[in-house]
Scaffold this motif. Structure first.
Motif, PDB file in Angstrom:
ATOM      1  N   ASP A 350      69.963 -23.651  50.599  1.00 34.39           N
ATOM      2  CA  ASP A 350      68.935 -23.103  49.718  1.00 34.39           C
ATOM      3  C   ASP A 350      69.300 -21.661  49.362  1.00 34.39           C
ATOM      4  O   ASP A 350      69.393 -21.293  48.200  1.00 34.39           O
ATOM      5  CB  ASP A 350      67.569 -23.163  50.406  1.00 34.39           C
ATOM      6  N   PHE A 351      69.570 -20.838  50.385  1.00 32.25           N
ATOM      7  CA  PHE A 351      70.052 -19.471  50.178  1.00 32.25           C
ATOM      8  C   PHE A 351      70.736 -19.014  51.454  1.00 32.25           C
ATOM      9  O   PHE A 351      70.711 -19.709  52.474  1.00 32.25           O
ATOM     10  CB  PHE A 351      68.932 -18.514  49.765  1.00 32.25           C
ATOM     11  N   GLU A 372      68.728 -11.119  52.831  1.00 31.75           N
ATOM     12  CA  GLU A 372      69.266 -12.195  51.997  1.00 31.75           C
ATOM     13  C   GLU A 372      70.528 -11.688  51.318  1.00 31.75           C
ATOM     14  O   GLU A 372      70.555 -10.563  50.803  1.00 31.75           O
ATOM     15  CB  GLU A 372      68.259 -12.645  50.950  1.00 31.75           C
ATOM     16  N   PRO A 388      63.541 -11.738  51.060  1.00 29.95           N
ATOM     17  CA  PRO A 388      62.216 -12.020  50.490  1.00 29.95           C
ATOM     18  C   PRO A 388      61.780 -13.474  50.591  1.00 29.95           C
ATOM     19  O   PRO A 388      60.574 -13.764  50.573  1.00 29.95           O
ATOM     20  CB  PRO A 388      62.372 -11.584  49.032  1.00 29.95           C
ATOM     21  N   ARG A 389      62.730 -14.394  50.672  1.00 32.54           N
ATOM     22  CA  ARG A 389      62.368 -15.817  50.697  1.00 32.54           C
ATOM     23  C   ARG A 389      62.313 -16.393  52.103  1.00 32.54           C
ATOM     24  O   ARG A 389      62.069 -17.589  52.282  1.00 32.54           O
ATOM     25  CB  ARG A 389      63.363 -16.613  49.853  1.00 32.54           C
ATOM     26  N   THR A 391      60.833 -17.006  55.794  1.00 30.57           N
ATOM     27  CA  THR A 391      59.566 -16.943  56.519  1.00 30.57           C
ATOM     28  C   THR A 391      59.701 -16.034  57.730  1.00 30.57           C
ATOM     29  O   THR A 391      60.804 -15.818  58.249  1.00 30.57           O
ATOM     30  CB  THR A 391      59.141 -18.345  56.994  1.00 30.57           C
ATOM     31  N   ARG A 423      67.777 -26.449  52.552  1.00 30.73           N
ATOM     32  CA  ARG A 423      66.575 -26.819  51.785  1.00 30.73           C
ATOM     33  C   ARG A 423      65.507 -27.433  52.676  1.00 30.73           C
ATOM     34  O   ARG A 423      64.328 -27.442  52.318  1.00 30.73           O
ATOM     35  CB  ARG A 423      66.955 -27.777  50.654  1.00 30.73           C
TER      36      ARG A 423
END
Length: 555
Positions: A350-351, A372, A388-389, A391, A423
């Motif tokens: 996902d990242f 990130e 930022p993405r 949790t 993901r």
């Protein structure tokens, strides 16, 4: 220097009779530079032995009574036993799995000491309590086998301080941008940093006062460079492990040590050790260890499917040494080159993130907010702090994992753990780096303690600094070299950048601009992720591309 006419030094021994050879293993660890501290209950000194004093020297003696080296006390502290945790257990180098086992084994040994205390104190009811004070004793190896000495018969004294400052000399193998920024951090600390450069044109060689030219692959060059350094560290991970061990065997403190650094130099060793530790990794196979790599790859592909990722086991960075294959035919040419390869299942990414931590020889650890990392063509182009993405739960897990890996592998200095976030919300370790890292450049302006200052603190065994962010959002954008015909010229681009983005901090590395080459970075700080990211990206693009850069209204 020791001589035959001087009185013998007081003896220093590890372990005790019947310890199963532990004492000699600890002596060997000291000689390899892997153990720089020991501890014992303060009550042990009730028999009249004096507490160690800073600057005092002892002969390091093994179980056979042979003098193996000379130790000099660098620091002494007294702390309650309950504050002894996993980090100190690891600093002891005794191989205990955790602090509880450390306490259990040592309390068992010290039961005999309790009898002495009862007699000395006249208190037959005295019992060992967790609050009993412990003496922690730090030392450095200043000579190896002083009874034998070097070829001239003189003891080998490899540690010194800069006589101009009274502070240690740090030797950094490599003189690129990481060494350059470490040098900048050293200036404020008053530390002297010596660089081993391949060329006078290397980035750090352009600004540092103490530069030696040499080849990091040459042991004689490394030995000459290390003479007079209190500690030797690195701005890259390419120094051969056997050379690092040879330096350590000669009494030179090298951090991180070869036993830790191997896991950043060899991806198969890293995957094997991380798997043993239960760290999350993608499925993998070591093709270099197989009699028939194609057969192993075929079996692996049936288990996890294509595409697969092939990685060179050693070397490779910024996307180099990594190939994605969709069939066995794709792998055949790569295997034919003879390059040792590792195969991994391709993660459903996902990242990507990075967890940056520091660890000292004493075992103190510190971590920065997890960031990130934005990748383009295998090269990191942006770093966003905090991620930022991510949790809060995954951020905590990534930070704790990085600290645990640093402790388990015995890392000293900076450790960067690069991870995938899938993901499905899982973390997977991608790679390790044991040096200041691109994902931590934002800390120069964005943290109370930069990674470069922290690396110096760690390898010198100074207390580590706080890592609090200086702004809610920090974004670092790498500056990549643009086309040769970029206009306006660099000096004019700097003028325009400073006028358009006066808050953005610029770092250029003294490197020639070539297309795609990392030549610097910029850092922006603020409150809003999108706004800060736009400013950093626009400033970096303008330095790279000049008038070709597309700058939007937010940037």
């Amino acid at each position: 220097m020791a001589s035959a006419q001087e009185p013998a030094l007081p003896e220093f021994r590890f372990g005790y009779d019947g310890d199963g050879g532990l004492g000699d293993r600890l002596v060997d660890a000291v000689l390899r530079g892997e153990k720089t501290a020991t501890s014992s209950l303060a009550v042990e000194y009730l028999n009249g032995d004096p507490l160690p004093k800073v600057g005092e020297r002892h002969a390091l003696v093994d179980s056979h009574g042979a003098v193996r080296g000379t130790l000099e006390t660098t620091r002494v502290a007294i702390t309650p036993l309950e504050l002894i945790g996993d980090d100190v257990a690891h600093a002891e180098g005794e191989g205990f799995a955790d602090a509880a086992q450390w306490r259990h084994d040592h309390i068992g040994f010290w039961a005999d000491v309790a009898e002495l205390v009862r007699a000395e104190a006249g208190d037959p009811a005295w019992e060992l309590r967790e609050s009993e004070p412990v003496v922690v004793h730090w030392f450095r190896l200043v000579a190896s086998d002083p009874a034998v000495g070097d070829a001239t018969g003189q003891a080998i004294d490899s540690a010194t301080v800069d006589k101009r400052t009274g502070l240690p000399v740090v030797g950094m193998v490599g003189a690129g941008q990481l060494a350059r920024m470490t040098h900048q951090a050293a200036i404020a600390l008053g530390q002297s940093v010596r660089m081993l450069a391949e060329s006078q044109d290397d980035g750090a060689a352009l600004v540092a006062a103490d530069v030696q030219l040499g080849d990091y692959r040459s042991l004689p060059d490394l030995q000459r460079f290390a003479e007079g350094c209190d500690v030797v560290t690195f701005d890259h991970e390419h120094v051969p492990g056997e050379h690092i061990r040879a330096l350590a065997a000669a009494g030179i403190t090298v951090l991180p040590g070869a036993d830790a650094l191997q896991f950043a130099q060899n991806k198969a060793a890293m995957r094997r050790r991380l798997s043993e530790l239960g760290a999350p990794c993608p499925p993998w196979r070591d093709l270099s260890a197989a009699d028939d790599p194609i057969e192993l790859l075929a079996t692996f592909s049936h288990e996890v499917g294509f595409p697969l990722v092939l990685k060179a086991i050693s070397g490779g960075y910024d996307g180099k040494g990594v190939w994605v294959i969709d069939s066995l035919d794709d792998a055949a040419d790569l295997l034919a080159t003879g390059t040792p390869l590792l195969a991994e299942a391709r993660a459903d990414i996902d990242f990507e993130i990075a967890a940056l931590v520091a660890r000292s020889p004493f075992g103190q650890g510190a971590s920065w907010p997890v960031v990130e990392t934005v990748q383009q063509d295998g090269i990191c182009t942006e770093v966003i702090a905090p991620a930022p993405r991510l949790t809060g739960e995954l951020a905590d897990a990534a930070g704790e994992l990085a600290l645990r890996i640093a402790a388990e592998l015995g890392v000293v200095g900076i450790l960067a753990v690069e991870l995938f976030v899938t993901r499905s919300g899982e973390l997977l370790v991608n790679e390790l780096a044991m040096r200041p890292h691109n994902s931590g450049h934002w800390t120069i302006e964005g943290s109370r303690t930069s990674q470069f200052e922290q690396h110096l603190r760690a390898v010198l065994d100074y207390p580590l600094g706080v890592t609090t962010q200086t702004a809610p959002v920090v974004v670092m954008a790498n500056v990549l070299g643009g086309p040769d015909d970029t206009v306006p010229l660099l000096d004019e681009r700097l003028h325009h950048l400073m006028a358009r983005w006066p808050d953005v901090k610029i770092h250029l590395y003294g490197k020639g601009f070539r297309p795609g080459r990392k030549v610097g970075h910029v850092t922006a700080l603020g409150d809003d992720v999108q706004s800060v990211r736009s400013r950093a990206r626009a400033a970096a693009d303008y330095l790279s591309l000049g008038d070709r850069a597309e700058v939007d209204a937010d940037g």
